[in-house]
Design a protein around this motif. Structure first.
Motif, short mmCIF file in Angstrom:
data_model
loop_
_atom_site.label_atom_id
_atom_site.label_comp_id
_atom_site.label_asym_id
_atom_site.label_seq_id
_atom_site.Cartn_x
_atom_site.Cartn_y
_atom_site.Cartn_z
N LEU A 294 0.66 -1.03 0.02
CA LEU A 294 -0.11 0.04 0.03
C LEU A 294 0.80 1.32 0.06
N VAL A 295 0.57 2.04 -0.83
CA VAL A 295 1.26 3.61 -0.93
C VAL A 295 0.22 4.61 -0.75
N HIS A 296 0.75 5.49 0.47
CA HIS A 296 -0.21 6.65 0.66
C HIS A 296 0.34 7.89 -0.26
N ALA A 297 1.32 8.00 -0.67
CA ALA A 297 1.66 9.03 -1.47
C ALA A 297 3.00 8.58 -2.40
N PRO A 298 3.09 9.15 -3.41
CA PRO A 298 4.48 8.96 -4.33
C PRO A 298 5.77 9.44 -3.47
N SER A 299 6.69 8.76 -3.70
CA SER A 299 7.99 9.49 -2.88
C SER A 299 9.38 8.69 -3.52
N MET A 300 10.55 9.27 -3.21
CA MET A 300 11.45 8.49 -3.68
C MET A 300 11.70 7.16 -2.90
N LEU A 301 11.23 6.83 -1.89
CA LEU A 301 11.34 5.56 -1.24
C LEU A 301 10.44 4.79 -2.06
N VAL A 302 9.17 5.11 -2.51
CA VAL A 302 8.56 4.00 -3.32
C VAL A 302 9.05 3.80 -4.42
N MET A 303 9.64 4.82 -5.24
CA MET A 303 10.50 4.56 -6.51
C MET A 303 11.48 3.56 -6.31
N ARG A 304 12.04 3.74 -5.21
CA ARG A 304 13.59 2.80 -5.07
C ARG A 304 12.90 1.43 -4.79
N LEU A 305 11.60 1.37 -3.99
CA LEU A 305 10.99 -0.08 -3.77
C LEU A 305 10.75 -0.56 -5.22
N GLN A 306 10.10 0.37 -6.02
CA GLN A 306 9.62 -0.45 -7.51
C GLN A 306 10.73 -0.81 -8.11
N SER A 307 11.88 -0.09 -8.11
CA SER A 307 13.27 -0.64 -8.86
C SER A 307 13.69 -1.98 -8.18
N ASN A 308 13.72 -1.84 -6.87
CA ASN A 308 14.44 -3.15 -6.36
C ASN A 308 13.67 -4.48 -6.19
N PHE A 309 11.94 -4.31 -6.31
CA PHE A 309 11.12 -5.36 -6.26
C PHE A 309 10.25 -5.21 -7.50
N PRO A 310 10.54 -5.45 -8.88
CA PRO A 310 9.52 -5.08 -9.85
C PRO A 310 8.45 -5.88 -10.06
N ASN A 311 8.53 -7.20 -9.20
CA ASN A 311 7.36 -8.13 -9.28
C ASN A 311 6.25 -7.69 -8.08
N TRP A 312 6.48 -6.67 -7.18
CA TRP A 312 5.60 -6.22 -6.33
C TRP A 312 4.66 -5.16 -6.69
N HIS A 313 3.53 -5.09 -6.54
CA HIS A 313 2.51 -4.28 -7.09
C HIS A 313 2.53 -3.17 -6.01
#
Length: 303
Positions: A239-258
Motif C-alpha cells: 500500500l502506497v499513501h503518496a508517491p515518494s523517492m522511497l516508493v520509486m526505490r522499492l519499485q526498482s528493487n522489487f519489480p514483481n511487487w505491486h
C-alpha cells in the motif's frame, strides 16, 4: 456524554452516534441537501461511511455532498445518497514542484468557498483512538473549526454537528451494506487480473505499506510464499499513501511487487479468492466489503 453540547461556534458535539442519530430527523427537518465532512485516515473514512448509511436511513430525503481527502472518495463513489465528492485541498499534499505558498493559497480560497455552500446542514465525523477517546480534546479539528466559523457567518441557521467515534465499526447497523466499489478502484485491478488463468485461484499477499522497513516487507513476502498451495499464483501488494523517492526505490528493487494506492488496493482485494495479510487495516477493508471469509489467517504474518 451521550447527548450533545453546543460550543465551538455553534457546533453540536456528539460522542455517541446513537444519540446524534436520534436527534437527526428533527435537526434536518425540511433539509434536502447536507454535507458530510470526513477527516483524514482510513478509520475516519470507514466510520464516516457507516454513519452515512445510518443517516440515510434516518433522513432519506437528504442528498449528501462528501468532503474529505481524495483517497477517501472510493468509500462513497457508488453510494446513491452521495451527489458529489469534493476533495479538500488542505488535506492533500502539495503537487510536485508546487510552491508552499501556492498550495496554502489555493487551500485557503477553497475553504472560503466551502463556507459559502448552500447546505442545509453539516456533519463532521472524526475517529478517535480508543486509548485517547476519554482524554481527547472535545472540539472539532482545527480545519473543521475554521470552516464552522465561515458556515456560521454565511449560513447561521444551518446546524453543524460533529460526531467522535472510538471505533470505525462502532455503529451496529440493522442492515449493513457491504462497500460497493466503482471505477476508481476496479480499473487497475481488472487490468491486473485480465491475463490471470480463470481456473487458477487469485491469491493476494498484502505485505504492508511502503513506509515500513524493507526487510520486514521482504520477510513477510518470503514467509507468505512458503504457505501458498502447490502451483498457486499470487500477487504481492504494498500500500502506497503518496508517491515518494522511497516508493520509486522499492519499485526498482522489487519489480514483481505491486505498489497500489488505497483505491487500487481495495479493487485487488475485491477480486481476490484468498487474501493473506493480517494487519488491522487489511481486516478492516475486507470486513467493509463483506469478504472476511476470503482471508487466510496466519499469526506469523500478522503485524
Amino acid at each position: 456524554m451521550s447527548g450533545a453540547k453546543r460550543s465551538f461556534h455553534a457546533v453540536l458535539q456528539f460522542t455517541n452516534a446513537a444519540a446524534m442519530l436520534g436527534q437527526l430527523p428533527a435537526l434536518l427537518e425540511g433539509a434536502t441537501r447536507a454535507a458530510l465532512w470526513v477527516e483524514p485516515g482510513l478509520n475516519s473514512a470507514v466510520a464516516s461511511r457507516r454513519l452515512l448509511l445510518a443517516m440515510r436511513a434516518a433522513c432519506p430525503q437528504v442528498e449528501w455532498a462528501v468532503l474529505g481527502p481524495k483517497e477517501s472518495m472510493v468509500f462513497f463513489e457508488m453510494e446513491p445518497a452521495v451527489a458529489a465528492f469534493i476533495p479538500v485541498l488542505a488535506m492533500q499534499a502539495r503537487r510536485p514542484g508546487q510552491p508552499r505558498l501556492a498550495h496554502w493559497w489555493q487551500a485557503r480560497q477553497q475553504m472560503i468557498k466551502l463556507g459559502q455552500l448552500g447546505m442545509h446542514a453539516w456533519v463532521a465525523v472524526e475517529y478517535v483512538e480508543a486509548a485517547k477517546y476519554h482524554t481527547a480534546k472535545p472540539g472539532p479539528s482545527p480545519l473543521f473549526a475554521t470552516l464552522a466559523k465561515r458556515i456560521a457567518r454565511h449560513h447561521p441557521g444551518a446546524p453543524v454537528l460533529r460526531c467522535a467515534l472510538a471505533s470505525p465499526v462502532a455503529l451496529n447497523l440493522p442492515a449493513f451494506a457491504p462497500l460497493q466499489l466503482g471505477p476508481s478502484a476496479l480499473a487497475r485491478a481488472t487490468a491486473m487480473f485480465r491475463a490471470w488463468p480463470p481456473t487458477v485461484s487469485k491469491h493476494v499477499l498484502v505485505l504492508g505499506h511502503s513506509e515500513e522497513a524493507t526487510v520486514v516487507l521482504q520477510a513477510r513476502h518470503q514467509h507468505a510464499l512458503t504457505t501458498l498451495p502447490a502451483g498457486a499464483q499470487a500477487l504481492a501488494v504494498v500500500l502506497v499513501h503518496a508517491p515518494s523517492m522511497l516508493v520509486m526505490r522499492l519499485q526498482s528493487n522489487f519489480p514483481n511487487w505491486h505498489f497500489l494506492n488505497l483505491a487500487e488496493c481495495l479493487g485487488v482485494l475485491a477480486y481476490a479468492d484468498r487474501v493473506m495479510g493480517n494487519a488491522p487495516w487489511v481486516t478492516l477493508l475486507m470486513g467493509e466489503m463483506g469478504r472476511l471469509d476470503r482471508m487466510v489467517l496466519d499469526k506469523t504474518h500478522s503485524q
